[in-house]
Design an enzyme around this catalytic site. Sequence first.
Site, PDB file in Angstrom:
ATOM      1  CE1 TYR A  57      99.288 -64.670  27.953  1.00  0.00           C
ATOM      2  CE2 TYR A  57     101.139 -64.573  29.471  1.00  0.00           C
ATOM      3  CZ  TYR A  57      99.798 -64.406  29.216  1.00  0.00           C
ATOM      4  OH  TYR A  57      98.953 -63.969  30.217  1.00  0.00           O
ATOM      5  N   PRO A 213      97.816 -54.197  35.028  1.00  0.00           N
ATOM      6  CG  PRO A 213      99.741 -54.386  36.350  1.00  0.00           C
ATOM      7  CD  PRO A 213      99.046 -55.002  35.169  1.00  0.00           C
TER       8      PRO A 213
END
Length: 301
Positions: A57, A213
Site C-alpha cells: 500500500y 465493502p
Amino acid sequence: MQHPHPRRSLAGVPVGSIGLGAMPLSIEHRPDESRAVATVHAALDAGVTLIDTADSYHWHAGEAGHNERLIARALARYGGDTSGVLIATKGGRGRPGDGSWTVTGTPDHLKRAARASAARLGVEAIGLYQLHKPDPSVPWAESVGALRELRDAGTIRAAGISNVTTAQIREAHEILGDGLASVQNRYSPAVRDSEPQLRLSAELGLAFLPWSPLGGISRSSLDGPSGPTSTGTAFHTVAAERGVSPQQIALAWLLARSPAVIPLPGASRPASITDSARAAGLVLTEEELTRLSEPLFPQEG
C-alpha cells in the site's frame, strides 16, 4: 477507545465489528500525513480495533511499506490505550510505481516480506499476516507453507489468505490448521460472488473480511472508479428511512450476513470512518434485509 458495540473474534482476539481499510491513506490521491493520522485516530476513538494494511500500500517506487510505517506512527501518537489494536498486514504483492500491481508468492519472498513488515510496524510478532493474492506461478501449498513457517518461527501470530477460491481455503486450512484465522475477499452490495467463500469461512471458524465493502454504494477509494454506482438502490431507501448514511446500511447488511464477517471500509477522512463505525450498532429488520437481498444492479435482457 470506545467499545460501544458488539465485538467479533479474529485470530482469537476480540475486535470491533467494523475495521479500517487503511489503503487510501497511502496510495494515489492520498491525504497529507496530518489528515491520515487524524483518520486513524478517529477510527480508534470510534471503537475500531482492527486496522488492515499491506506492504504494497504505497504510491511511488521506493516507498514500499508506506502504509505500515504510517499506521505505526499514528498509533505511537495516539493518546489512548492501543494495546487492544490488531494490525493485519499482507505480503505477496508489489507496486513498481507505474500504477501496476505485481504478485510474488515464493516462500523466500513471503518470509523476507513478513520480517520487513514486522520491523516497520515495530512489533515482535505480526498479529495477523495475510497472503495478499495467490501467485499462479507458485504452487499454492508452497506459499501457504511459508505462512506456517512464519507462525512456527514466531514472526506472525496468525495467518490469513486473500483473493482466494473455496478450494484454496480448504487447502490452506489443511496446511495451517488453527493457524489460519481469516479470509479476505472482495464482497459488497454490488459484488456478491464470494458467497461460497463466506459460507466456508463461517463453517471453518474463520473470520471473513470483506474488502471494498461499500462497492456500488459509493466509489470506494480502495478500488477506484470501477463499476457503476447508484443513488436509487434499496440501500439508499432504507438509509433515508433510518436517517443514516447508505454506507452504514451497507456495512450493517454485511454484518448481518454472518457473525464471521468483519468489514474493512476504506477511509481517507476522519468523518468517513466515524460514520462507518456507527454501523456496528445498527441492527436491520428481517423486512429490511429482504429488501436489501435483491441484486444491486439487475441484469438486463
